[in-house]
Scaffold this motif. Structure first.
Motif, PDB file in Angstrom:
ATOM      1  N   ASN A  47      26.638  37.375  37.092  1.00 52.95           N
ATOM      2  CA  ASN A  47      27.711  38.080  36.578  1.00 52.95           C
ATOM      3  C   ASN A  47      28.923  37.383  36.467  1.00 52.95           C
ATOM      4  OD1 ASN A  47      29.752  38.418  39.288  1.00 52.95           O
ATOM      5  ND2 ASN A  47      27.999  39.479  39.994  1.00 52.95           N
ATOM      6  N   ILE A  48      30.029  38.173  35.623  1.00 51.45           N
ATOM      7  CA  ILE A  48      31.230  38.246  35.391  1.00 51.45           C
ATOM      8  C   ILE A  48      32.465  39.437  35.676  1.00 51.45           C
ATOM      9  CG2 ILE A  48      33.441  37.459  33.021  1.00 51.45           C
ATOM     10  CD1 ILE A  48      30.513  36.728  32.284  1.00 51.45           C
ATOM     11  N   THR A  49      32.869  38.921  36.476  1.00 46.01           N
ATOM     12  CA  THR A  49      33.911  39.591  37.133  1.00 46.01           C
ATOM     13  C   THR A  49      35.455  39.618  36.938  1.00 46.01           C
ATOM     14  OG1 THR A  49      32.680  40.381  38.584  1.00 46.01           O
ATOM     15  CG2 THR A  49      35.052  41.141  39.135  1.00 46.01           C
ATOM     16  N   VAL A  69      29.714  36.639  25.032  1.00 42.24           N
ATOM     17  CA  VAL A  69      30.387  35.148  25.571  1.00 42.24           C
ATOM     18  C   VAL A  69      29.541  34.137  25.468  1.00 42.24           C
ATOM     19  CG1 VAL A  69      31.561  34.478  27.930  1.00 42.24           C
ATOM     20  CG2 VAL A  69      30.465  37.063  27.870  1.00 42.24           C
TER      21      VAL A  69
END
Length: 74
Positions: A47-49, A69
């Motif tokens: 995940n990317i937060t 991305v």
């Protein structure tokens, strides 16, 4: 450069701080198309937060939308 494909799962604005929290996860094989399957096989989890305090920037992330991305060496 490495290209990944992530889907926005969450875009929640903290009204007190005016900061949005954006969470993206790798695309899955659903919908089952060739491109998503290729990305899913390479990056099945993660995940990317992001915390964004620019409303115009955070408005660019829509839940359920996929984004490319790109990772490049700085």
């Amino acid at each position: 450069m490495i290209r990944a494909k992530f889907t926005c799962q969450q875009n929640i604005l903290n009204h007190e701080t005016q900061t949005a929290e954006i969470i993206l996860t790798p695309v899955t094989n659903n919908p089952p198309n060739e491109e998503n399957l290729t990305f899913w096989q390479a990056t099945p989890a993660g995940n990317i937060t992001l915390q964004i305090d620019n409303p115009a920037a955070s408005a660019q992330f829509s839940v359920g939308t996929a984004y490319y991305v790109d990772f490049t060496v700085a």
